[in-house]
Design a protein around this motif. Structure first.
Motif, PDB file in Angstrom:
ATOM      1  N   UNK A  37       0.836  -1.192   0.000  1.00  0.00           N
ATOM      2  CA  UNK A  37       0.000   0.000   0.000  1.00  0.00           C
ATOM      3  C   UNK A  37       0.877   1.250   0.000  1.00  0.00           C
ATOM      4  N   UNK A  38       0.457   2.237  -0.787  1.00  0.00           N
ATOM      5  CA  UNK A  38       1.151   3.521  -0.789  1.00  0.00           C
ATOM      6  C   UNK A  38       2.363   3.597  -1.690  1.00  0.00           C
ATOM      7  N   UNK A  39       2.639   2.561  -2.466  1.00  0.00           N
ATOM      8  CA  UNK A  39       3.772   2.620  -3.383  1.00  0.00           C
ATOM      9  C   UNK A  39       3.400   3.387  -4.656  1.00  0.00           C
ATOM     10  N   UNK A  40       4.417   3.976  -5.284  1.00  0.00           N
ATOM     11  CA  UNK A  40       4.273   4.614  -6.601  1.00  0.00           C
ATOM     12  C   UNK A  40       5.174   3.825  -7.538  1.00  0.00           C
ATOM     13  N   UNK A  41       4.558   3.058  -8.437  1.00  0.00           N
ATOM     14  CA  UNK A  41       5.294   2.103  -9.266  1.00  0.00           C
ATOM     15  C   UNK A  41       5.104   2.428 -10.739  1.00  0.00           C
ATOM     16  N   UNK A  42       6.178   2.387 -11.493  1.00  0.00           N
ATOM     17  CA  UNK A  42       6.111   2.510 -12.947  1.00  0.00           C
ATOM     18  C   UNK A  42       6.457   1.161 -13.558  1.00  0.00           C
ATOM     19  N   UNK A  43       5.669   0.736 -14.540  1.00  0.00           N
ATOM     20  CA  UNK A  43       5.941  -0.492 -15.272  1.00  0.00           C
ATOM     21  C   UNK A  43       6.322  -0.103 -16.690  1.00  0.00           C
ATOM     22  N   UNK A  44       7.514  -0.520 -17.122  1.00  0.00           N
ATOM     23  CA  UNK A  44       8.001  -0.160 -18.448  1.00  0.00           C
ATOM     24  C   UNK A  44       8.400  -1.416 -19.213  1.00  0.00           C
ATOM     25  N   UNK A  45       8.555  -1.252 -20.518  1.00  0.00           N
ATOM     26  CA  UNK A  45       8.931  -2.373 -21.372  1.00  0.00           C
ATOM     27  C   UNK A  45       8.429  -2.126 -22.777  1.00  0.00           C
ATOM     28  N   UNK A 170      -2.873   2.955 -14.107  1.00  0.00           N
ATOM     29  CA  UNK A 170      -3.009   3.785 -15.296  1.00  0.00           C
ATOM     30  C   UNK A 170      -2.209   3.173 -16.440  1.00  0.00           C
ATOM     31  N   UNK A 171      -2.905   2.851 -17.518  1.00  0.00           N
ATOM     32  CA  UNK A 171      -2.281   2.201 -18.666  1.00  0.00           C
ATOM     33  C   UNK A 171      -1.959   3.250 -19.723  1.00  0.00           C
ATOM     34  N   UNK A 172      -0.726   3.721 -19.742  1.00  0.00           N
ATOM     35  CA  UNK A 172      -0.247   4.748 -20.665  1.00  0.00           C
ATOM     36  C   UNK A 172      -1.200   5.944 -20.726  1.00  0.00           C
ATOM     37  N   UNK A 173      -1.500   6.561 -19.578  1.00  0.00           N
ATOM     38  CA  UNK A 173      -2.511   7.622 -19.546  1.00  0.00           C
ATOM     39  C   UNK A 173      -2.093   8.907 -20.253  1.00  0.00           C
ATOM     40  N   UNK A 174      -0.804   9.075 -20.510  1.00  0.00           N
ATOM     41  CA  UNK A 174      -0.345  10.320 -21.137  1.00  0.00           C
ATOM     42  C   UNK A 174       0.063  10.131 -22.592  1.00  0.00           C
ATOM     43  N   UNK A 175      -0.134   8.930 -23.123  1.00  0.00           N
ATOM     44  CA  UNK A 175       0.354   8.623 -24.474  1.00  0.00           C
ATOM     45  C   UNK A 175      -0.263   9.519 -25.542  1.00  0.00           C
ATOM     46  N   UNK A 176      -1.503   9.959 -25.335  1.00  0.00           N
ATOM     47  CA  UNK A 176      -2.191  10.752 -26.345  1.00  0.00           C
ATOM     48  C   UNK A 176      -2.225  12.244 -25.999  1.00  0.00           C
ATOM     49  N   UNK A 201       0.053   2.884  -9.827  1.00  0.00           N
ATOM     50  CA  UNK A 201       0.774   1.988 -10.738  1.00  0.00           C
ATOM     51  C   UNK A 201       0.574   2.531 -12.144  1.00  0.00           C
ATOM     52  N   UNK A 202       1.638   3.004 -12.758  1.00  0.00           N
ATOM     53  CA  UNK A 202       1.527   3.616 -14.074  1.00  0.00           C
ATOM     54  C   UNK A 202       2.357   2.848 -15.095  1.00  0.00           C
ATOM     55  N   UNK A 203       1.728   2.492 -16.208  1.00  0.00           N
ATOM     56  CA  UNK A 203       2.433   1.895 -17.343  1.00  0.00           C
ATOM     57  C   UNK A 203       2.808   3.035 -18.277  1.00  0.00           C
ATOM     58  N   UNK A 204       4.058   3.110 -18.673  1.00  0.00           N
ATOM     59  CA  UNK A 204       4.482   4.231 -19.499  1.00  0.00           C
ATOM     60  C   UNK A 204       5.653   3.853 -20.398  1.00  0.00           C
ATOM     61  N   UNK A 205       5.766   4.570 -21.511  1.00  0.00           N
ATOM     62  CA  UNK A 205       6.939   4.471 -22.376  1.00  0.00           C
ATOM     63  C   UNK A 205       7.840   5.684 -22.193  1.00  0.00           C
ATOM     64  N   UNK A 206       7.405   6.639 -21.369  1.00  0.00           N
ATOM     65  CA  UNK A 206       8.183   7.858 -21.153  1.00  0.00           C
ATOM     66  C   UNK A 206       9.078   7.683 -19.932  1.00  0.00           C
ATOM     67  N   UNK A 207      10.382   7.656 -20.161  1.00  0.00           N
ATOM     68  CA  UNK A 207      11.299   7.459 -19.056  1.00  0.00           C
ATOM     69  C   UNK A 207      11.280   8.614 -18.063  1.00  0.00           C
ATOM     70  N   UNK A 208      10.951   9.824 -18.535  1.00  0.00           N
ATOM     71  CA  UNK A 208      10.880  10.963 -17.618  1.00  0.00           C
ATOM     72  C   UNK A 208       9.703  10.832 -16.662  1.00  0.00           C
ATOM     73  N   UNK A 209       8.715  10.004 -16.994  1.00  0.00           N
ATOM     74  CA  UNK A 209       7.631   9.696 -16.066  1.00  0.00           C
ATOM     75  C   UNK A 209       8.038   8.557 -15.135  1.00  0.00           C
ATOM     76  N   UNK A 210       8.662   7.543 -15.693  1.00  0.00           N
ATOM     77  CA  UNK A 210       9.058   6.381 -14.891  1.00  0.00           C
ATOM     78  C   UNK A 210      10.007   6.766 -13.765  1.00  0.00           C
ATOM     79  N   UNK A 211      10.907   7.701 -14.043  1.00  0.00           N
ATOM     80  CA  UNK A 211      11.920   8.049 -13.053  1.00  0.00           C
ATOM     81  C   UNK A 211      11.319   8.765 -11.846  1.00  0.00           C
ATOM     82  N   UNK A 212      10.094   9.252 -11.976  1.00  0.00           N
ATOM     83  CA  UNK A 212       9.443   9.922 -10.846  1.00  0.00           C
ATOM     84  C   UNK A 212       8.804   8.943  -9.876  1.00  0.00           C
ATOM     85  N   UNK A 213       8.757   7.673 -10.231  1.00  0.00           N
ATOM     86  CA  UNK A 213       8.193   6.648  -9.358  1.00  0.00           C
ATOM     87  C   UNK A 213       9.191   6.269  -8.268  1.00  0.00           C
TER      88      UNK A 213
END
Length: 319
Positions: A37-45, A170-176, A201-213
């Motif tokens: 609980x309370x984690x901020x996780x980015x999933x990339x790939x 969130x599944x790539x919520x900023x992609x568009x 939990x955010x899925x992203x292709x943007x590394x500048x978003x992932x690094x904030x997790x």
């Protein structure tokens, strides 16, 4: 002992085609994962690595072919608990237009609580809390078709908050979205995490978003190949370059925070990769970046590559 909020045990998911050959594709291959609980996780790939398939198990949109997914002590494949699971874990998808159904923002936010059969006063309180949490009170009477992409995504997130969700996936919520919309969504997610301890939990292709997790999970070919803090993930440059990133961000108003690859590597090509991972300057201060990442002394920022993303190397900014 800390009990995991989400626990995945030996999870395998197989997509079966309805063709004559009965084709099977293993989308997830024996995944084991714990999320507190309370984690901020980015999933990339890369595309097809299993990111979205895994995320859809967290609230029972997909069910395991083998193994199990447990949310706050409840199995997602238990039909008696599935609605309780979905109240605890909400999903926000890539295209906000596919998520908004009402003609006014506050009515859309009310949709979930109304379907829970709550009293009108409770629904009003939840709408107010959701709007204030994301600082979008001024949008309450707006028709969604007049909103920007970022405002639409914030409306979708507000709908999840109104459900009193404990976790937002969130599944790539900023992609568009354009850069301004992306900034608004990421700022809102960080504030929700910090102020209300909502698991993100955010899925992203943007590394500048992932690094904030707080934690990054890297997937490839249906498996988790890395799991750790951003500074540890980005130290492993070769693995990150080969399997975690599909495209690089060159934003024009950013700070270099990682080098792909290290100087002297056979892959070294500073003119293309030195500034591959960037954070918009208005996201994090240099001090924040210093705390999150160890800056490699091997940075090979030559004068010819200095302007690839329109900024100085972070090492220079930090002195």
């Amino acid at each position: 002992m800390i009990l995991s909020f989400i626990e995945v045990k030996n999870l395998t998911h197989i997509f079966r085609e309805n063709d004559e050959k009965k084709t099977e594709k293993i989308a997830l291959d024996n995944i084991n994962l714990k999320i507190n609980k309370g984690e901020f996780i980015a999933i990339i790939g890369v595309n097809g690595s299993g990111k979205s398939t895994l995320a859809k198990h967290f609230n029972g949109l997909l069910l395991p072919s083998e193994g199990e997914c447990i949310v706050d002590g409840m199995k997602v494949d238990d039909s008696e608990d599935i609605w309780k699971v979905r109240q605890k874990v909400s999903m926000v998808f890539q295209n906000p237009d596919n998520q908004i159904i009402a003609t006014v923002v506050e009515d859309d936010i009310a949709f979930g609580p109304e379907n829970m059969g709550l009293e009108r006063e409770e629904i009003k309180d939840r709408i107010e809390f959701a709007l204030k949490s994301l600082h979008i009170e001024h949008l309450r009477k707006m028709p969604p078709h007049l909103l920007s992409g970022g405002q639409k995504q914030l409306t979708a997130i507000a709908g999840a908050i109104a459900m009193r969700t404990q976790c937002i996936v969130l599944d790539e919520p900023t992609a568009m979205l354009d850069p301004q919309g992306r900034n608004a969504v990421m700022k809102a997610l960080k504030e929700l995490h910090e102020k209300y301890n909502i698991t993100i939990i955010i899925i992203t292709h943007f590394m500048e978003e992932a690094v904030q997790a707080d934690r990054i999970i890297v997937m490839n070919d249906g498996k988790i190949i890395q799991d750790g803090m951003p500074k540890d993930i980005f130290k492993q440059k070769e693995i990150a370059y080969e399997k975690a990133t599909e495209t690089f961000s060159h934003c024009g108003d950013c700070r270099c925070i990682a080098v792909f690859p290290a100087a002297g590597s056979k892959r070294a090509d500073p003119s293309r990769y030195c500034h591959a991972v960037c954070v918009p300057a208005n996201h994090l201060s240099v001090a924040d970046l210093r705390n999150q990442l160890d800056i490699s002394s091997e940075c090979d920022c030559s004068s010819s590559s200095r302007n690839v993303c329109g900024s100085q190397c972070l090492r220079d900014l930090m002195g």
